[in-house]
Design a protein around this motif. Structure first.
Motif, PDB file in Angstrom:
ATOM      1  N   GLY A  58       0.800  -1.208   0.000  1.00  0.00           N
ATOM      2  CA  GLY A  58       0.000   0.000   0.000  1.00  0.00           C
ATOM      3  C   GLY A  58       0.832   1.257   0.000  1.00  0.00           C
ATOM      4  O   GLY A  58       1.999   1.249   0.381  1.00  0.00           O
ATOM      5  N   ALA A  59       0.201   2.316  -0.416  1.00  0.00           N
ATOM      6  CA  ALA A  59       0.879   3.609  -0.480  1.00  0.00           C
ATOM      7  C   ALA A  59       1.139   4.162   0.915  1.00  0.00           C
ATOM      8  O   ALA A  59       0.414   3.842   1.868  1.00  0.00           O
ATOM      9  N   TRP A  60       2.144   5.025   1.007  1.00  0.00           N
ATOM     10  CA  TRP A  60       2.582   5.515   2.312  1.00  0.00           C
ATOM     11  C   TRP A  60       1.495   6.272   3.053  1.00  0.00           C
ATOM     12  O   TRP A  60       1.493   6.335   4.278  1.00  0.00           O
ATOM     13  N   PHE A  61       0.560   6.863   2.335  1.00  0.00           N
ATOM     14  CA  PHE A  61      -0.429   7.737   2.957  1.00  0.00           C
ATOM     15  C   PHE A  61      -1.699   6.998   3.393  1.00  0.00           C
ATOM     16  O   PHE A  61      -2.637   7.619   3.889  1.00  0.00           O
ATOM     17  N   LEU A  62      -1.743   5.672   3.193  1.00  0.00           N
ATOM     18  CA  LEU A  62      -2.928   4.910   3.549  1.00  0.00           C
ATOM     19  C   LEU A  62      -2.846   4.389   4.973  1.00  0.00           C
ATOM     20  O   LEU A  62      -1.892   3.708   5.347  1.00  0.00           O
ATOM     21  N   GLU A  63      -3.856   4.672   5.771  1.00  0.00           N
ATOM     22  CA  GLU A  63      -3.855   4.238   7.162  1.00  0.00           C
ATOM     23  C   GLU A  63      -3.739   2.718   7.282  1.00  0.00           C
ATOM     24  O   GLU A  63      -3.100   2.209   8.208  1.00  0.00           O
ATOM     25  N   GLY A  64      -4.379   2.000   6.369  1.00  0.00           N
ATOM     26  CA  GLY A  64      -4.382   0.541   6.451  1.00  0.00           C
ATOM     27  C   GLY A  64      -3.024  -0.099   6.307  1.00  0.00           C
ATOM     28  O   GLY A  64      -2.852  -1.285   6.618  1.00  0.00           O
TER      29      GLY A  64
END
Length: 125
Positions: A104-110
């Motif tokens: 996942g991308a760095w900005f995704l909480e998950g």
């Protein structure tokens, strides 16, 4: 146990500076990011650093040129240096850490396994 311990929040006037610290212990991590949540708003990513990718850093557009994320391996600590603070930077700031296998991308909480308790930043005009 995994622990993220934040410190460094406080109250400053617009144009001032603060440095937040996040000490990570308990497991090997890759990405560490700072998120923030203002009252009545969603929690958003502010800055991130990939410790296994040559310390690549990431920033949301609104903080580019004002905030700097960095790490000190010896202290297992990630810092967020915030300069030229604005009233709209007022929020609770959270540190988050992700294991190397997490996608996942760095900005995704998950993407993040562990979160700190938060530290308040208040900027007055």
């Amino acid at each position: 146990p995994v622990r993220l311990l934040e410190s460094g929040g406080g109250s400053v006037q617009a144009g001032g500076s603060l440095t937040l610290s996040c000490k990570v212990s308990g497991y090997t991590y890759d990405y560490v990011a700072w998120f923030r949540q203002a009252p009545g708003k969603e929690r958003d990513a502010v800055a991130g650093i990939s410790t296994l990718d040559r310390d690549t850093t990431y920033y949301t557009n609104s903080v580019k040129g004002r905030f700097t994320i960095s790490r000190d391996n010896a202290k297992a600590t990630v810092y967020l240096r915030m300069s030229n603070l604005r009233p709209e930077d007022t929020a609770m700031y959270y540190c988050a850490a992700a294991r190397p296998a997490n996608g996942g991308a760095w900005f995704l909480e998950g993407k993040y396994n562990s979160w700190g308790q938060g530290t308040q930043v208040t900027v007055s005009s």
